[in-house]
Design a protein around this motif. Structure first.
Motif, PDB file in Angstrom:
ATOM      1  N   ALA A 208       0.851  -1.204   0.000  1.00 16.19           N
ATOM      2  CA  ALA A 208       0.000   0.000   0.000  1.00 16.19           C
ATOM      3  C   ALA A 208       0.880   1.246   0.000  1.00 16.19           C
ATOM      4  CB  ALA A 208      -0.932  -0.010   1.214  1.00 16.19           C
ATOM      5  N   ALA A 209       1.961   1.213   0.787  1.00 18.72           N
ATOM      6  CA  ALA A 209       2.882   2.353   0.836  1.00 18.72           C
ATOM      7  C   ALA A 209       3.597   2.504  -0.513  1.00 18.72           C
ATOM      8  CB  ALA A 209       3.898   2.152   1.964  1.00 18.72           C
ATOM      9  N   ALA A 210       3.971   1.361  -1.115  1.00 13.99           N
ATOM     10  CA  ALA A 210       4.669   1.410  -2.406  1.00 13.99           C
ATOM     11  C   ALA A 210       3.758   1.963  -3.499  1.00 13.99           C
ATOM     12  CB  ALA A 210       5.160   0.008  -2.787  1.00 13.99           C
ATOM     13  N   LEU A 211       2.483   1.598  -3.445  1.00 12.98           N
ATOM     14  CA  LEU A 211       1.532   2.115  -4.445  1.00 12.98           C
ATOM     15  C   LEU A 211       1.380   3.620  -4.293  1.00 12.98           C
ATOM     16  CD1 LEU A 211      -0.583   1.693  -6.680  1.00 12.98           C
ATOM     17  CD2 LEU A 211      -2.280   1.309  -4.871  1.00 12.98           C
ATOM     18  N   ASP A 212       1.268   4.040  -3.051  1.00 14.63           N
ATOM     19  CA  ASP A 212       1.136   5.467  -2.774  1.00 14.63           C
ATOM     20  C   ASP A 212       2.338   6.224  -3.349  1.00 14.63           C
ATOM     21  OD1 ASP A 212      -0.511   7.361  -1.581  1.00 14.63           O
ATOM     22  OD2 ASP A 212       0.943   7.609   0.052  1.00 14.63           O
ATOM     23  N   ALA A 213       3.534   5.690  -3.085  1.00 16.46           N
ATOM     24  CA  ALA A 213       4.759   6.347  -3.561  1.00 16.46           C
ATOM     25  C   ALA A 213       4.806   6.361  -5.094  1.00 16.46           C
ATOM     26  CB  ALA A 213       5.985   5.633  -2.994  1.00 16.46           C
TER      27      ALA A 213
ATOM     28  N   THR B   8       2.321   8.899  -6.425  1.00 21.31           N
ATOM     29  CA  THR B   8       2.828  10.256  -6.168  1.00 21.31           C
ATOM     30  C   THR B   8       3.881  10.620  -7.214  1.00 21.31           C
ATOM     31  OG1 THR B   8       2.404   9.989  -3.823  1.00 21.31           O
ATOM     32  CG2 THR B   8       3.924  11.745  -4.423  1.00 21.31           C
ATOM     33  N   GLU B   9       4.766   9.649  -7.469  1.00 21.53           N
ATOM     34  CA  GLU B   9       5.823   9.855  -8.472  1.00 21.53           C
ATOM     35  C   GLU B   9       5.210  10.157  -9.848  1.00 21.53           C
ATOM     36  OE1 GLU B   9       8.690   6.619  -8.014  1.00 21.53           O
ATOM     37  OE2 GLU B   9       9.038   6.751 -10.179  1.00 21.53           O
ATOM     38  N   LEU B  10       4.065   9.519 -10.131  1.00 19.94           N
ATOM     39  CA  LEU B  10       3.411   9.701 -11.432  1.00 19.94           C
ATOM     40  C   LEU B  10       2.447  10.886 -11.428  1.00 19.94           C
ATOM     41  CD1 LEU B  10       2.551   5.931 -12.128  1.00 19.94           C
ATOM     42  CD2 LEU B  10       4.335   7.292 -13.251  1.00 19.94           C
ATOM     43  N   GLY B  11       2.335  11.551 -10.263  1.00 18.79           N
ATOM     44  CA  GLY B  11       1.416  12.687 -10.160  1.00 18.79           C
ATOM     45  C   GLY B  11      -0.035  12.256 -10.188  1.00 18.79           C
ATOM     46  N   GLN B  12      -0.311  11.056  -9.668  1.00 18.36           N
ATOM     47  CA  GLN B  12      -1.678  10.527  -9.670  1.00 18.36           C
ATOM     48  C   GLN B  12      -2.116  10.183  -8.254  1.00 18.36           C
ATOM     49  OE1 GLN B  12      -1.953   7.130 -12.239  1.00 18.36           O
ATOM     50  NE2 GLN B  12      -1.236   8.211 -14.041  1.00 18.36           N
ATOM     51  N   LYS B  13      -3.432  10.004  -8.108  1.00 16.16           N
ATOM     52  CA  LYS B  13      -3.985   9.567  -6.822  1.00 16.16           C
ATOM     53  C   LYS B  13      -5.179   8.696  -7.170  1.00 16.16           C
ATOM     54  CE  LYS B  13      -4.939  10.010  -2.294  1.00 16.16           C
ATOM     55  NZ  LYS B  13      -5.252   8.568  -2.216  1.00 16.16           N
ATOM     56  N   PHE B  14      -5.356   7.555  -6.471  1.00 18.00           N
ATOM     57  CA  PHE B  14      -6.536   6.759  -6.842  1.00 18.00           C
ATOM     58  C   PHE B  14      -7.805   7.397  -6.290  1.00 18.00           C
ATOM     59  CE2 PHE B  14      -5.154   4.354  -3.013  1.00 18.00           C
ATOM     60  CZ  PHE B  14      -6.339   4.334  -2.299  1.00 18.00           C
ATOM     61  N   ASP B  15      -8.917   7.157  -6.997  1.00 16.56           N
ATOM     62  CA  ASP B  15     -10.183   7.800  -6.643  1.00 16.56           C
ATOM     63  C   ASP B  15     -10.941   7.027  -5.586  1.00 16.56           C
ATOM     64  OD1 ASP B  15     -10.193   9.973  -8.692  1.00 16.56           O
ATOM     65  OD2 ASP B  15     -10.065   8.254 -10.023  1.00 16.56           O
ATOM     66  N   ALA B  16     -10.844   5.702  -5.635  1.00 21.52           N
ATOM     67  CA  ALA B  16     -11.592   4.897  -4.673  1.00 21.52           C
ATOM     68  C   ALA B  16     -10.964   3.527  -4.505  1.00 21.52           C
ATOM     69  CB  ALA B  16     -13.040   4.719  -5.148  1.00 21.52           C
TER      70      ALA B  16
END
Ligand code: AP5
Length: 192
Positions: free
Chosen positions: A93-98, A101-109
């Motif tokens: 989960a932390a790796a996905l977040d990172a 962030t690196e890609l300038g994206q955030k998941f919606d749900a």
């Protein structure tokens, strides 16, 4: 739409992701499918993953992150994605977040499909007969459910605490479950 699908083995993530892909017009990224393709190809990565998957254990975080980065480097993920089977522990989960962030994206749900374990066992027993997936043996299914409880349930709690979780009843017909997911995405909060 950037969607993370969570849920125990056999809860219907892959089935619903295939439908959501058409509905949302974004790619379906299944880490299980990516790994099974490596196993089928007999690649070095596949050879490493094969026995781990057959037992129902998790393949290493390092391998998964490498695969995910590779998949996210493709242009088709810019418009969105349905991520199925990842993250499966808090480190992922932390790796996905990172990565996002690196890609300038955030998941919606993050959508969790909830299905009674007895029903899951019956579903996977049916698939074992129909398709013979190596990790659908009764022993491997029991182990996959235990791994889910130990490693993946904390991810669900984490997203719940972050206010990012939609909980969806995964029982019923495929159409019913699909309609609930679409409603949950639209409403952005928990539905039964
Ligand atoms: P993965 O492929 O992700 O398997 P899983 O999570 O165990 O999920 P399943 O594919 O079994 O279930 P599903 O929830 O997608 O349900 P489905 O739609 O298929 O992972 C496999 C392995 O790869 C892992 O054990 C691990 O070793 C490794 N791996 C993958 N990702 C990893 C990661 N991030 N980190 C480390 N290791 C990783 O449906 C199941 C059955 O139910 C089907 O037969 C379907 O037809 C049926 N069904 C679906 N919906 C319904 C319904 N509403 N009513 C009746 N039947 C239904």
């Amino acid at each position: 739409m950037r969607l993370v699908l969570l849920g125990a083995p056999g809860s219907g993530k892959g089935t619903q992701a295939a439908r959501l892909k058409e509905h949302l017009q974004v790619p379906h990224i299944s880490t299980g499918d990516l790994l099974r393709a490596e196993v089928a190809a007999g690649s070095p990565l596949g050879l490493k993953a094969k026995e781990v998957m057959a037992r129902g254990d998790l393949v290493s975080d390092e391998i998964l992150l490498g695969m995910l980065k590779d998949r996210f480097s493709r242009d088709d993920t810019r418009a969105g994605f349905i991520l199925d089977g990842y993250p499966r522990n808090l480190a992922q989960a932390a790796a996905l977040d990172a990565l996002l962030t690196e890609l300038g994206q955030k998941f919606d749900a993050a959508v969790q499909l909830v299905v009674d374990y007895e029903k899951i066992i019956a579903r996977l027993a049916g698939r074992a007969q129909a398709e013979g997936r190596t990790d659908d043996t009764p022993e491997a299914v029991r182990h996959r459910l235990a791994v889910y409880e130990e490693k993946t349930a904390p991810v669900v709690d984490f997203y719940r605490q972050q206010g990012e979780l939609a909980v969806v009843n995964g029982e019923g017909t495929l159409d019913e479950v699909f309609a609930r997911i679409v409603e949950a995405i639209q409403r952005g909060h928990e539905v039964g």
